[in-house]
Design a protein around this motif. Sequence first.
Motif, short mmCIF file in Angstrom:
data_model
loop_
_atom_site.label_atom_id
_atom_site.label_comp_id
_atom_site.label_asym_id
_atom_site.label_seq_id
_atom_site.Cartn_x
_atom_site.Cartn_y
_atom_site.Cartn_z
N ALA A 31 0.33 -8.26 -8.06
CA ALA A 31 -0.22 -7.51 -7.33
C ALA A 31 -0.13 -6.22 -7.04
O ALA A 31 -0.50 -4.90 -6.71
CB ALA A 31 -0.66 -7.90 -6.17
N ILE A 32 1.93 -6.18 -6.41
CA ILE A 32 2.37 -4.88 -6.12
C ILE A 32 2.48 -3.75 -7.25
O ILE A 32 2.37 -2.69 -7.00
CB ILE A 32 3.59 -5.44 -5.60
CG1 ILE A 32 3.53 -6.20 -4.79
CG2 ILE A 32 4.50 -4.50 -5.11
CD1 ILE A 32 3.20 -5.45 -3.41
N LEU A 33 2.81 -4.79 -8.34
CA LEU A 33 2.76 -3.51 -9.48
C LEU A 33 1.46 -3.08 -9.66
O LEU A 33 1.55 -1.34 -10.19
CB LEU A 33 3.32 -4.07 -11.09
CG LEU A 33 4.66 -4.88 -11.11
CD1 LEU A 33 4.63 -6.10 -12.21
CD2 LEU A 33 5.85 -3.50 -11.41
N LEU A 34 0.89 -3.80 -10.09
CA LEU A 34 -0.71 -3.05 -10.82
C LEU A 34 -1.38 -1.83 -9.55
O LEU A 34 -2.07 -1.39 -9.68
CB LEU A 34 -1.69 -4.24 -10.36
CG LEU A 34 -1.78 -4.34 -11.80
CD1 LEU A 34 -2.97 -3.73 -13.31
CD2 LEU A 34 -0.14 -4.97 -12.46
N ASP A 59 0.69 -1.24 0.03
CA ASP A 59 -0.24 0.31 0.15
C ASP A 59 0.83 1.16 0.19
O ASP A 59 2.44 1.13 1.07
CB ASP A 59 -0.71 -0.01 0.58
CG ASP A 59 -2.41 0.91 0.92
OD1 ASP A 59 -2.17 1.46 0.04
OD2 ASP A 59 -3.28 0.48 2.09
N GLY A 60 -0.03 2.45 -0.45
CA GLY A 60 1.04 3.62 -0.30
C GLY A 60 0.08 4.74 -1.12
O GLY A 60 -0.60 5.25 -0.76
N ALA A 99 -5.82 1.97 -4.03
CA ALA A 99 -5.23 0.23 -4.38
C ALA A 99 -4.90 0.12 -3.11
O ALA A 99 -3.67 0.37 -3.05
CB ALA A 99 -4.85 0.58 -5.45
N ARG A 100 -4.75 -1.40 -2.77
CA ARG A 100 -3.60 -2.26 -1.87
C ARG A 100 -3.79 -3.37 -2.48
O ARG A 100 -4.94 -4.31 -2.89
CB ARG A 100 -4.18 -2.63 -0.38
CG ARG A 100 -3.27 -3.17 0.28
CD ARG A 100 -4.09 -3.49 2.19
NE ARG A 100 -4.49 -1.84 2.67
CZ ARG A 100 -5.16 -2.10 4.35
NH1 ARG A 100 -5.21 -2.48 4.84
NH2 ARG A 100 -4.83 -0.65 4.10
N ALA A 101 -2.51 -4.35 -2.30
CA ALA A 101 -1.72 -5.79 -2.61
C ALA A 101 -2.00 -6.35 -2.08
O ALA A 101 -2.16 -6.69 -0.37
CB ALA A 101 -0.53 -5.72 -3.40
N HIS A 102 -3.04 -7.71 -1.89
CA HIS A 102 -3.39 -8.85 -0.73
C HIS A 102 -2.53 -9.94 -1.94
O HIS A 102 -2.46 -10.30 -2.39
CB HIS A 102 -4.73 -8.64 -0.52
CG HIS A 102 -5.59 -7.68 -0.10
ND1 HIS A 102 -5.56 -6.80 1.01
CD2 HIS A 102 -5.71 -7.01 -0.87
CE1 HIS A 102 -6.62 -5.88 0.95
NE2 HIS A 102 -6.74 -5.99 -0.11
#
Length: 744
Positions: free
Chosen positions: A199-202, A66-67, A213-216
């Motif tokens: 997921a991190i990239l998208l 996240d960021g 947006a948060r990756a899981h």
Amino acid sequence: MKLFSYKDRPVHLGPYPLERLRRSQAQPRLGDVPAMQAVSFVEAGNPESLVNAMTRYIGMFDVVRDGSVTALKSEIPDDPQERSNHLKAAGYYYDATMVGVAALPPEVLLDTPIRNPGLPALVAELEKGQPKTFAAGIDVIYADVLESARKMLGPIPHHTHALVFLVEYTRDPAPSEPGTEWLSDSQAQRAGLLAANTAILLSSYIRLLGYEARAHTVTSSDVDLNKLAVMAGLARVNADGQAIENPYVGSRFGLAAVTTTLALAPDQPLASQKLSDRLRSHGPAWWLGKGTVKNAFNRVPYHSRPFHLGAYPFEKLKRRDETTTFIDEPRVPRFPKRADFFARAVFGDMGKEMQNNAKGGFYVQKSAIGACARRALGALLLLQFGEARGAISPSVSDPARNAANVKAASYYMATDAVGLSRCPDWVYYSHDAAGNEMKPYHKNAVSMLYDQGHETFEGASGDDWISVAQSMRAYLRFSLLGGVIAEQIRRLGYSARAHTVLDGDVLQPPLLLLSGLGEVSRIGEVILNPYLGPRLKSGVVTTDLPFTYDKPLDFGLQTFCNNCNKCARECPSGAITAGPKLMYNGYEIWKSDAEKCARYRITNQGGAMCGRCMKTCPWNLEGLFSEAAFRWLAMRFPKAARWIAWLDDKLGRGGINPVKKWWWDIELDRSTGQHKRAKATHTRGLNRDLDLKYEDQTLAVYPADVMPPPYPVSFPVNREAGIERYRSLLTPIEHKAKIARGET
Ligand code: SF4
């Protein structure tokens, strides 16, 4: 190998024919879906398992999942279906096997979010201090990652949609298969890590566009990935109700997801299939792979290849003791990192405009779909260094066994090509980015290649708004996979260092030549591989782990490029020579004008960066069975290159296929931070009528003796002198004659 081309298949449909599966109008009963289980990345019973080397990498992905979000929303289409198609294509581009979109009902949110148990150790490691390197921006990267690592993420009930990424397992290693000693019981971790990469990239991309947006991942998640996969039409509950399965890959896959506030059009869940449905999805079209990348015969990666040999039959190629181009090893000069033209641009050596565009890597930042890799690259940079983690393991005393294990593990993880060589002192830079003298350290090198992707190149001009992403995608792939291999070597008792795009101490092209990954091509510093063509990026791990070396390749490319100059003709900056090979800094090479190339890539106004030479080369192939004839002809009769290039032109190869255009032409407005519709976009056709002559070109070079000093002070480029130096370069024959006369 495929029988049928995918040229008519839009990228958002993906490699599997998911559109042939019957869908249900009804919402699935989520209460029936078996709950997601977190995946453990600690293999205590086998300390030499590759799983243990993956631990820090999944941890770092979890740190940056996240960021911060761009304050202004970008100028992107309003249509949810258009957005879904775009993001699905982006997921496929960033290496997911399957992508689905789901609405996010509250039942999918976990009451107790899953948190990576390895994070405290990673945070403790980070808190010991940043790595001792002068990589650009390391302070900022370190501070950002450390802050993220300490942060507690809040709940996400306001997220409305999710992208779900499925990564299939590869073949299981066979008992006693050479090189697979580290690989047992690691499929779930491998797939989970690769899915997390996407997921991190998208998630980063969507935040750059101005939406939360948060990756899981399989180790850190606020949502039940199983339920989401069912919602997104990627899986359904199997017959005994104990697991979820996908109609093409069964239960052999890993998952990750991105939840977001960006409104998307969801996919429909899968319906149970009748026999007629099964014929449609798994019938003759599936067997033959009509229009799709995947088919019944190539479905399982490495189904018919041993891991240590790789996916391509490199073992069939001719090898030699020496490289096909002369390297005058005793006279190859070492030079400072400061001499790289991207560094020179930052220091103002090439004028204000170049400096403005280079500062902060603006030439990358301006295209969100490429810039989304920057944060993850920065995070993984912190893991690329390191000494041995303990005593040397008794299992690594045999160099041949080590070679097989390193190669098989690299291929298993999804590297496209691996070569092993010595790492001579002359491939090391002389000074680091701060001007400190560097001493060569490791003696061996593991060189790795990553395909930049044929499909997206087909829709591109080579210098438009996706161009920088082509590179960033492959760079991140190496930072991850090369990083895991380096970490594995450290765990076995040897120090190892990954040399990535953000920080490397070695020149990679000569190592690719020594390790048999390709030959010098007309493009210049680009090494061309017979199976990937020039469409590649490389990374290197150096170490003192002993292993046997590969030998240099000879597949006729020197004769081929001598008789072809399509890349020189198509280069938008005129940087590629149409002339002969010359000696430069001790290497026999078709010397390109690196200054012109850098100027074009850094200031490109109709796109971000450039890789048009790679796109238009006749060796840029789709991987069809029919193309085997080209490769056979090109290797055995390289003098036919002129006719092959002519035929390539006639077939329109190297042009733009609009079916494959999936990305948005948006660019960063530096003053506001918003991504707006691009003011201009390159859409180039082929320059078939251009008859480029060497004598009409004006090229410049800056050999080691006129490179800037190692310190970070401005040292303006003297182009006139550079042009003179190009004209005075010697041919290899002249150079050797000079040595014979004792004149050097
Ligand atoms: Fe060689 Fe032709 Fe490819 Fe250029 S376009 S690298 S000359 S084969």
